[in-house]
Design an enzyme around this catalytic site. Structure first.
Site, PDB file in Angstrom:
ATOM      1  N   TYR A  94      18.069   4.452   8.779  1.00 62.52           N
ATOM      2  CA  TYR A  94      17.539   4.035   7.503  1.00 62.52           C
ATOM      3  C   TYR A  94      18.673   3.307   6.747  1.00 62.52           C
ATOM      4  O   TYR A  94      18.636   2.157   6.012  1.00 62.52           O
ATOM      5  CB  TYR A  94      16.747   5.115   6.802  1.00 62.52           C
ATOM      6  N   LEU A 133       0.888  -1.273  -0.150  1.00 63.61           N
ATOM      7  CA  LEU A 133       0.089  -0.124   0.037  1.00 63.61           C
ATOM      8  C   LEU A 133       0.886   1.290  -0.080  1.00 63.61           C
ATOM      9  O   LEU A 133       0.255   2.349   0.113  1.00 63.61           O
ATOM     10  CB  LEU A 133      -1.069   0.022   1.147  1.00 63.61           C
TER      11      LEU A 133
HETATM   12  P1  NAD Z   1       6.104   3.741   1.902  1.00 64.04           P
HETATM   13  O1  NAD Z   1       6.475   4.494   3.285  1.00 64.04           O
HETATM   14  O2  NAD Z   1       5.505   4.575   0.826  1.00 64.04           O
HETATM   15  O3  NAD Z   1       5.434   2.402   1.958  1.00 64.04           O
HETATM   16  C1  NAD Z   1       5.943   1.451   2.941  1.00 64.04           C
HETATM   17  C2  NAD Z   1       4.877   0.369   3.190  1.00 64.04           C
HETATM   18  O4  NAD Z   1       5.424  -0.505   4.342  1.00 64.04           O
HETATM   19  C3  NAD Z   1       3.688   1.067   3.712  1.00 64.04           C
HETATM   20  O5  NAD Z   1       2.545   0.864   3.003  1.00 64.04           O
HETATM   21  C4  NAD Z   1       3.639   0.740   5.179  1.00 64.04           C
HETATM   22  O6  NAD Z   1       2.360   0.287   5.552  1.00 64.04           O
HETATM   23  C5  NAD Z   1       4.223  -0.688   4.977  1.00 64.04           C
HETATM   24  N1  NAD Z   1       4.632  -1.090   6.224  1.00 64.04           N
HETATM   25  C6  NAD Z   1       5.374  -0.454   7.345  1.00 64.04           C
HETATM   26  N2  NAD Z   1       5.724  -1.329   8.200  1.00 64.04           N
HETATM   27  C7  NAD Z   1       5.385  -2.675   7.987  1.00 64.04           C
HETATM   28  C8  NAD Z   1       5.255  -3.940   8.477  1.00 64.04           C
HETATM   29  N3  NAD Z   1       5.717  -4.179   9.786  1.00 64.04           N
HETATM   30  N4  NAD Z   1       4.692  -4.880   7.894  1.00 64.04           N
HETATM   31  C9  NAD Z   1       4.182  -4.845   6.706  1.00 64.04           C
HETATM   32  N5  NAD Z   1       4.448  -3.557   6.014  1.00 64.04           N
HETATM   33  C10 NAD Z   1       4.532  -2.398   6.628  1.00 64.04           C
HETATM   34  O7  NAD Z   1       7.585   3.460   1.087  1.00 64.04           O
HETATM   35  P2  NAD Z   1       8.024   3.264  -0.489  1.00 64.04           P
HETATM   36  O8  NAD Z   1       8.535   4.298  -1.049  1.00 64.04           O
HETATM   37  O9  NAD Z   1       6.899   2.498  -1.004  1.00 64.04           O
HETATM   38  O10 NAD Z   1       9.265   2.241  -0.376  1.00 64.04           O
HETATM   39  C11 NAD Z   1       9.199   1.029  -0.734  1.00 64.04           C
HETATM   40  C12 NAD Z   1      10.585   0.582  -0.564  1.00 64.04           C
HETATM   41  O11 NAD Z   1      11.466   1.018  -1.576  1.00 64.04           O
HETATM   42  C13 NAD Z   1      11.161   0.404   0.918  1.00 64.04           C
HETATM   43  O12 NAD Z   1      12.086  -0.583   1.027  1.00 64.04           O
HETATM   44  C14 NAD Z   1      12.030   1.845   0.605  1.00 64.04           C
HETATM   45  O13 NAD Z   1      13.189   1.907   1.380  1.00 64.04           O
HETATM   46  C15 NAD Z   1      12.721   1.582  -0.795  1.00 64.04           C
HETATM   47  N6  NAD Z   1      12.944   3.028  -1.441  1.00 64.04           N
HETATM   48  C16 NAD Z   1      12.009   3.779  -1.553  1.00 64.04           C
HETATM   49  C17 NAD Z   1      12.490   5.086  -2.251  1.00 64.04           C
HETATM   50  C18 NAD Z   1      11.349   6.284  -2.412  1.00 64.04           C
HETATM   51  O14 NAD Z   1      11.941   7.326  -2.800  1.00 64.04           O
HETATM   52  N7  NAD Z   1      10.216   6.208  -1.971  1.00 64.04           N
HETATM   53  C19 NAD Z   1      13.824   5.446  -2.376  1.00 64.04           C
HETATM   54  C20 NAD Z   1      14.788   4.249  -2.111  1.00 64.04           C
HETATM   55  C21 NAD Z   1      14.300   3.080  -1.782  1.00 64.04           C
HETATM   56  N1  SER Z   2      13.591   8.241  -0.820  1.00 60.69           N
HETATM   57  C1  SER Z   2      13.994   7.546   0.131  1.00 60.69           C
HETATM   58  C2  SER Z   2      13.996   8.494   1.390  1.00 60.69           C
HETATM   59  O1  SER Z   2      14.195   9.717   1.403  1.00 60.69           O
HETATM   60  C3  SER Z   2      15.557   7.262   0.205  1.00 60.69           C
HETATM   61  O2  SER Z   2      15.730   5.806   0.001  1.00 60.69           O
HETATM   62  O3  SER Z   2      14.027   8.094   2.594  1.00 60.69           O
END
Ligand code: NAD
Ligand code: SER
Length: 322
Positions: free
Chosen positions: A144, A15
């Protein structure tokens, strides 16, 4: 016609910003009935197939993997950088224990392939700031980033010790229009579009010149699926691949938005997130990803901005109509 049966897929953290778009793309590719979405939220109101699942609950996760005979597992559950600095114990538990839970459960249930994203947050003040290479100095300052760097090494360890096929990308800051920002330092680049369309102005928590590696979500989703479908023999990196799209600062993004909304104004009030941004490189070298599985981004700052504005405007116009 391709006769290969579709893999049975579980997406954890479905989500979130990445999860919503990845689940949609995987369902379009493999068939909705083959892709189970899961997150912390209860199942009521979610599009099926969906399960309420805490990634740190190893027993429940093992049962789900066995019951649904999952082939491909995507673990996207995480606490992002800025939220993680406010709640470091929670960030370690979800990011690190969640990953270990995934790896152990997968090892005992015959999961064939795992995807787990890392981040540019693995880099730190002593990394090459201009163009961070795949291998080099990494001294992350955030919980993180520490959890991502340790996680990468756990992935490599499980590959070496147990032969698990784990694939990972160091995503740059991701920009998408289908979900709201989730507590990251790069998330200003998502919020700015909502504020620009709704109010015509934005107050940024980073400095005007704070350049960071970024990527439009369609590129990130395509990269993820391309890596997951790449032949294992071609992959030389079993920790996490650097992945590059574009690099820009808040000022550059604001100028681009102004080409579409000439009256748009931006103010700068840097807070604790500035120190996090300062510790990350402004761009990264993804030569191994390009060489091993032919990675090539499609979107640049101009095409991403144009597309974001089309969709964010449509979103708020539909809200007004309903
Ligand atoms: P987000 O915060 O939008 O989504 C994370 C999801 O994980 C949420 O829906 C949350 O409810 C769920 N979650 C949290 N704790 C949980 C648990 N204990 N069990 C099950 N679900 C749980 O993050 P995102 O942007 O979608 O990131 C997804 C992945 O990509 C992560 O691993 C993040 O580190 C990585 N990432 C994201 C970015 C970015 O810019 N968005 C950049 C680098 C890496
Ligand atoms: N976009 C992410 C953050 O700013 C990096 O993984 O946390």
């Amino acid at each position: 016609m391709d006769q290969t049966p579709s893999p049975r897929v579980l997406v954890i953290g479905a989500l979130g910003q990445v999860g919503r778009e990845l689940t949609e793309a995987l369902r379009a590719r493999y068939g909705a009935e083959h892709v189970i979405a899961s997150d912390l939220a209860p199942a009521v109101g979610q599009e099926a197939p969906y399960l309420s699942l805490d990634v740190t609950d190893r027993k429940a996760l093992t049962e789900v993997l066995a019951q649904y005979r999952i082939d491909h597992l995507y673990n996207l559950a995480a606490i992002l950088s800025a939220k993680g600095e406010r709640e470091p114990q929670l960030a370690w538990r979800v990011n690190m224990e969640g990953l270990l839970s995934t790896l152990e459960a997968a090892r005992h249930t015959g999961v064939r392939r795992i995807f787990w994203p890392s981040s540019i947050a693995v880099f730190g003040p002593h990394s090459n700031h201009r163009f961070a290479p795949q291998y080099g100095q990494m001294d992350p300052t955030t919980i993180y980033g520490i959890s991502k760097l340790a996680g990468e090494q756990w992935c490599h360890y499980y590959h070496r010790q147990y032969g698990l096929d784990i694939r990972s990308l160091r995503y740059p800051g991701l920009i998408g229009y289908k979900a709201l920002p989730g507590g990251g330092t790069t998330d200003y680049a998502v919020d700015i579009f909502h504020q620009a369309v709704q109010h015509g102005s934005y107050t940024c928590f980073l400095r005007a010149d704070s350049a960071l590696p970024m990527m439009y979500m369609p590129d990130a989703i395509r990269a993820t699926i391309e890596l997951m479908e790449a032949p294992a023999e071609g992959l030389s990196i079993h920790s996490s691949y650097n992945l590059s799209g574009m690099s820009f600062s808040p000022e550059m993004l604001a100028n681009e938005i102004r080409r579409h909304i000439p009256t748009f104004s931006i103010a700068y009030e840097p807070d604790f997130r500035q120190a996090i941004a300062d510790s990350w490189p402004e761009s990264i070298d993804d030569t191994p990803a390009r060489a091993d599985w032919a990675w090539l981004p499609e979107y640049d700052l101009a095409s991403m901005t144009e597309d974001m504005l089309v969709h964010i405007r449509a979103h708020y116009a539909a809200e007004v109509r309903s």
